[in-house]
Motif scaffolding. Structure first.
Motif, PDB file in Angstrom:
ATOM      1  N   PHE A 474     102.935  60.260  27.832  1.00 27.19           N
ATOM      2  CA  PHE A 474     102.362  59.302  28.772  1.00 27.19           C
ATOM      3  C   PHE A 474     103.072  57.956  28.744  1.00 27.19           C
ATOM      4  CE2 PHE A 474      99.319  62.422  29.462  1.00 27.19           C
ATOM      5  CZ  PHE A 474      98.933  62.926  28.252  1.00 27.19           C
ATOM      6  N   THR A 475     103.237  57.382  27.557  1.00 27.10           N
ATOM      7  CA  THR A 475     103.844  56.050  27.488  1.00 27.10           C
ATOM      8  C   THR A 475     105.040  56.006  26.552  1.00 27.10           C
ATOM      9  OG1 THR A 475     102.468  55.375  25.613  1.00 27.10           O
ATOM     10  CG2 THR A 475     101.562  55.025  27.805  1.00 27.10           C
ATOM     11  N   GLY A 476     105.228  57.060  25.766  1.00 28.99           N
ATOM     12  CA  GLY A 476     106.293  57.057  24.769  1.00 28.99           C
ATOM     13  C   GLY A 476     105.904  56.301  23.527  1.00 28.99           C
ATOM     14  N   ALA A 477     104.750  55.641  23.534  1.00 33.90           N
ATOM     15  CA  ALA A 477     104.297  54.865  22.383  1.00 33.90           C
ATOM     16  C   ALA A 477     103.067  55.515  21.787  1.00 33.90           C
ATOM     17  CB  ALA A 477     103.974  53.438  22.807  1.00 33.90           C
ATOM     18  N   GLN A 531      92.605  57.032  16.965  1.00 34.46           N
ATOM     19  CA  GLN A 531      93.717  57.155  17.908  1.00 34.46           C
ATOM     20  C   GLN A 531      93.255  56.946  19.350  1.00 34.46           C
ATOM     21  OE1 GLN A 531      95.603  60.926  17.173  1.00 34.46           O
ATOM     22  NE2 GLN A 531      96.688  60.175  15.361  1.00 34.46           N
ATOM     23  N   ILE A 532      92.051  57.444  19.670  1.00 37.25           N
ATOM     24  CA  ILE A 532      91.542  57.263  21.033  1.00 37.25           C
ATOM     25  C   ILE A 532      91.376  55.775  21.330  1.00 37.25           C
ATOM     26  CG2 ILE A 532      89.567  57.644  22.563  1.00 37.25           C
ATOM     27  CD1 ILE A 532      89.124  60.340  21.162  1.00 37.25           C
ATOM     28  N   ARG A 537      92.976  50.574  23.905  1.00 37.43           N
ATOM     29  CA  ARG A 537      93.281  49.139  23.881  1.00 37.43           C
ATOM     30  C   ARG A 537      94.716  48.880  24.340  1.00 37.43           C
ATOM     31  NH1 ARG A 537      89.352  46.179  21.522  1.00 37.43           N
ATOM     32  NH2 ARG A 537      87.766  47.316  20.306  1.00 37.43           N
ATOM     33  N   GLU A 538      95.617  49.776  23.953  1.00 39.97           N
ATOM     34  CA  GLU A 538      97.026  49.611  24.354  1.00 39.97           C
ATOM     35  C   GLU A 538      97.170  49.678  25.870  1.00 39.97           C
ATOM     36  OE1 GLU A 538     100.885  52.476  24.384  1.00 39.97           O
ATOM     37  OE2 GLU A 538      99.714  52.462  22.547  1.00 39.97           O
ATOM     38  N   PRO A 594      92.400  58.284  27.967  1.00 37.65           N
ATOM     39  CA  PRO A 594      91.567  58.028  26.774  1.00 37.65           C
ATOM     40  C   PRO A 594      90.090  57.836  27.128  1.00 37.65           C
ATOM     41  CG  PRO A 594      92.978  56.132  27.234  1.00 37.65           C
ATOM     42  CD  PRO A 594      93.428  57.230  28.131  1.00 37.65           C
ATOM     43  N   VAL A 595      89.811  57.300  28.333  1.00 42.23           N
ATOM     44  CA  VAL A 595      88.422  57.165  28.766  1.00 42.23           C
ATOM     45  C   VAL A 595      87.826  58.554  29.002  1.00 42.23           C
ATOM     46  CG1 VAL A 595      86.864  56.148  30.460  1.00 42.23           C
ATOM     47  CG2 VAL A 595      88.981  54.956  29.847  1.00 42.23           C
ATOM     48  N   LEU A 596      88.613  59.445  29.586  1.00 38.58           N
ATOM     49  CA  LEU A 596      88.132  60.814  29.814  1.00 38.58           C
ATOM     50  C   LEU A 596      87.850  61.513  28.493  1.00 38.58           C
ATOM     51  CD1 LEU A 596      90.509  62.006  32.709  1.00 38.58           C
ATOM     52  CD2 LEU A 596      88.136  61.196  32.885  1.00 38.58           C
ATOM     53  N   ASP A 597      88.607  61.189  27.470  1.00 39.06           N
ATOM     54  CA  ASP A 597      88.360  61.799  26.162  1.00 39.06           C
ATOM     55  C   ASP A 597      87.023  61.322  25.594  1.00 39.06           C
ATOM     56  OD1 ASP A 597      89.339  63.743  24.569  1.00 39.06           O
ATOM     57  OD2 ASP A 597      90.916  62.549  23.619  1.00 39.06           O
ATOM     58  N   ILE A 598      86.689  60.044  25.835  1.00 40.70           N
ATOM     59  CA  ILE A 598      85.375  59.534  25.413  1.00 40.70           C
ATOM     60  C   ILE A 598      84.276  60.228  26.235  1.00 40.70           C
ATOM     61  CG2 ILE A 598      83.914  57.484  25.222  1.00 40.70           C
ATOM     62  CD1 ILE A 598      86.473  55.814  24.914  1.00 40.70           C
TER      63      ILE A 598
END
Length: 779
Positions: A474-477, A531-532, A537-538, A594-598
């Motif tokens: 997704f972002t490489g980070a 990690q989520i 936040r990132e 990450p919101v979908l994971d929550i």
């Protein structure tokens, strides 16, 4: 009235059944004592309108003589036995005329309708609806390979269906596809209004085109050798095709030769618009009496032939030869020759068997001058263009009609085009028939009655690429990868075949079935909250200003995540936390994962499940997830949306929501089988399994079970991941367990042959063992 359908029966020997516009179905049996004639044995009534098609359901233990299914203009299918004149049951579901039927193994029926759909029936239930054609479905047939079905349509295409999904579309015909006939497991014939017959490979290739008919071709039937066949059409003929060539043309004293079937002894039964069924034979022992043959020839010689509906072309009487032309023998059987007899034109056909020319009718209305009286409408010539005044003082509607057209189909198309009530179908069709009798070209009487207003308003003649997951695609980070290390768990104790525990690493041959039915459901519960939150936040730091979350909103999501990750907590989610979660789910698709994971974790909580899955909020949640699951969407979002749907089954509100939206949800989920991603495949398989678990023990939910079978079956064609395969096998086993109707449907869809390859899988052993247990269920 017109005989519209014929089929050879399973019982008695040599018998066949006919259906007609007189609203009846009749069984005819050979009667050797009466000049090889057939005698009516049984008459069946049940339709409230014309009967247009028929098929035979093969015998079984309950009905050792088989059953007869008929379809009609009342939109219904009636199923009869030979023991009673009224239907055993009636199948209702089509929204327009049922015009074609085909029966398969295990009692399945495939129907096609003017409502543009085909439907699969088993017993008294509709199992699935096949949608994809854009016009009337005129022809259907079930192929020998289980699960494969064909439909031909007025949209000029043929479609191949497997387990309820369109696998292939065949194009080539230039007009309506009217008939289909199976040659063998890999080939079939089609016929069309374009006057051609095509031979196709199931794989899609058209390998041969047959020309000979000069007008619409309505029906086909294949001889037992699987190569030779017969065809009938609007050119008044039955044609016999041998070794790829038209070897014989038999003309009939009726304009429309609607249907044909081949009897077990090789004889050919033909039904036509004059209401007569005629049987033709090659056997000298079964040839009709000399008296009957002469009567047929006399009837044929009195026929009136309109060149526009036959194969005679434009005729100039002054250029035709006289009777002496008949002294020359013909070149081939069925050859047509026209002669001038005074001011009349007569048509003759060469009979090889008799070695003579037989008169087949008098030709009328064939001159160029006559043709010039046709009416132009929207760039085409018509024999009639009726002007219809639907509303007093309103603009008239045009109804173009050719004498070669079916008046009921013309009426149907007119009503549909102008958004008029189908209640007028009979009135419009009967008006057309009454005002075109004798095929008189030109102005009709002014006293014609308008079926809409009762007044004389009709004036004839008036003017996707697939994507996989990298380390972090997704972002490489960061190292947070949605779904990593989690394939879902079952909320029950003990060794579990879904988690891959050591108890299943080497599975001996089981004496009991530990795999299905699985009614507990499988959830995706594992999560790395650190990690989520880090990824959330990132991405929030780089989010567009109008989507960036405040620190307070981030704190809400963090508290909610910790709370729902551990369902043992006594603390309840707040309304504010749930509201922030829902708003955040609408982040841009490239950062929302990450919101979908929550969300995936949160819907397992009873309070969140009730708030987000209940009432209008439930419909909004479902629609949002379906949007994320679009085939062109992002794989991470597709996978997390599927997992969220799986976890919705945890609560009663979620279960009610998904059962209510089952058709849409499973259809969209099934489309994701083509995405080359094992996490998506495992989530898809789990969703089907959870649906199957909720439907277990509910025999009345056979249409829902049919969809589970269809989605699982089609997914197994492309899924490679063994965990996904295993879950799909458990879903199949759960769907058919304890339900004989579901088992019959699975057999008819070819599930046995499709999954048999997994019976030998030993790594992991649970795949092979579960497969063998499913196969045992389907024996």
């Amino acid at each position: 009235m017109d005989v519209r359908g014929l089929a050879a029966t399973a019982y008695p020997d040599g018998a066949f059944v006919s259906v007609s516009r007189d609203r009846t179905a009749r069984v005819w049996v050979p009667n050797p004592s009466e000049n090889h004639a057939f005698t009516e044995m049984h008459c069946m009534n049940g339709h409230s309108n014309f009967v247009s098609c028929v098929c035979i359901i093969t015998p079984n233990e309950t009905y050792p003589r088989g059953l007869i299914a008929t379809g009609g203009h009342d939109n219904n299918i009636c199923v009869f036995s030979l023991d009673r004149p009224d239907p055993l049951f009636t199948l209702e579901g089509h929204k327009n005329t049922v015009c074609t039927l085909s029966a398969g193994k295990f009692g399945t029926i495939l129907s096609g309708s003017w409502d543009t759909t085909a439907k699969v029936w088993l017993g008294e239930k509709c199992m699935m609806t096949l949608q994809g054609h854009t016009a009337a479905v005129w022809a259907v047939v079930i192929l020998p390979e289980q699960g494969l079905m064909l439909s031909g349509s007025a949209d000029k295409t043929i479609k191949l269906w497997k387990a309820g999904r369109c696998e292939k579309t065949y194009t080539g015909h230039e007009d309506c596809v009217r008939g289909l006939a199976v040659i063998n497991e890999v080939e079939f014939f089609s016929c069309s209004n374009d006057a051609s017959i095509r031979r196709w490979m199931v794989t899609g290739e058209c390998v041969q085109i047959y020309y000979g008919h000069t007008n619409y071709i309505y029906s086909l039937a294949v001889f037992p050798n699987g190569q030779d066949f017969v065809s009938t059409g609007e050119d008044r003929t039955l044609r016999v095709w041998r070794k790829g060539e038209c070897s014989q043309t038999i003309r009939l004293p009726a304009q429309s030769v609607w249907c044909c079937c081949i009897l077990p002894n090789g004889d050919i039964a033909v039904g036509a618009s004059d209401g007569v069924i005629r049987v033709f034979t090659e056997s000298e022992e079964r040839v009709a009496s000399a008296q009957d043959l002469q009567a047929f020839e006399d009837e044929l010689s009195k026929a009136i032939i309109d060149p526009k509906t036959g194969d005679l072309g434009d005729i100039k009487i002054e250029d035709l030869p006289g009777r002496e032309h008949l002294n020359e023998p013909g070149n081939r059987d069925g050859q047509t020759r026209l002669i001038k007899e005074g001011s009349n034109v007569e048509a003759y056909q060469w009979s090889v068997s008799d070695g003579r020319w037989m008169k087949i009718g008098d030709v009328v209305g064939g001159s160029s001058q006559q043709n010039s009286k046709r009416v132009m409408y929207e760039g085409k010539e018509y024999d009639f263009v009726f002007s219809i005044d639907v509303n007093e003082g309103g603009p008239g509607l045009k109804l173009p009609y050719n004498v070669t057209d079916d008046p009921w189909l013309t009426a149907h198309n007119f009503l549909q085009k102008n958004d008029l009530s189908p209640m007028f179908l009979d009135q419009v069709a009967n008006f057309i028939i009454e005002n075109t009798k004798g095929h008189t070209i030109g102005p009709a009487t002014a006293s014609a009655t308008d079926p809409f207003t009762g007044a004389g308003r009709y004036i004839p003649g008036s003017g996707g690429d697939s994507q996989g997951f990298g380390a972090d695609p997704f972002t490489g980070a960061g190292r947070y990868i949605p779904g990593s290390g989690s394939t879902g768990t079952v909320p029950s104790g003990g060794a579990d075949p879904f988690t891959g525990g050591s108890a299943y690493s080497s599975l001996p041959k089981a004496t009991t079935n530990i795999f299905f039915p699985n009614t507990d459901g499988v959830m995706f519960e594992q999560a790395n909250t650190t990690q989520i939150l880090g990824k959330l936040r990132e991405l929030n730091n780089t989010a567009p200003a109008d989507h960036k979350l405040s620190d307070a909103a981030l704190d809400c999501l963090e508290k909610l995540l910790h709370l729902v990750a551990d369902l043992k907590s006594q603390e309840q989610p707040t309304a504010e936390q749930i509201s922030v979660l829902w708003r955040s789910c609408h982040w841009p698709e490239d950062i929302v994962f990450p919101v979908l994971d929550i969300l995936r974790l949160a819907v397992r909580h009873p309070e969140v499940n009730a708030q987000l899955c209940g009432g209008t909020e439930g419909a909004s949640l479902c629609n949002h997830l379906l949007g994320l699951m679009s085939p062109e969407g992002r794989p991470a979002n597709q996978m997390l949306a599927l997992r969220t749907l799986c976890n919705c089954f945890t609560g009663s509100h979620g279960r009610a929501l998904l059962l209510g939206q089952r058709d849409t949800v499973l259809s969209r989920a099934g489309d994701l089988r083509v995405v080359s991603n094992k996490n998506i495949h495992v989530a898809l398989a789990t969703l089907v399994l959870n649906y199957a678990g909720r439907l277990y023990g509910q025999p009345t939910e056979i249409e829902a079970k049919a969809q589970c079978l269809s989605v699982a079956s089609t997914a197994l064609e492309v899924v490679q991941d063994r965990e996904a395969v295993f879950r799909l096998l458990v879903a199949l086993g759960t769907t058919v367990a304890g339900d004989n109707t579901a088992k019959d449907l699975a057999r008819s869809l070819g599930v046995n042959s499709q999954i048999s390859k997994y019976a030998r899988v030993s790594d992991p052993a649970k795949v092979g063992e579960c497969c063998r247990l499913v196969l045992d269920e389907l024996q």
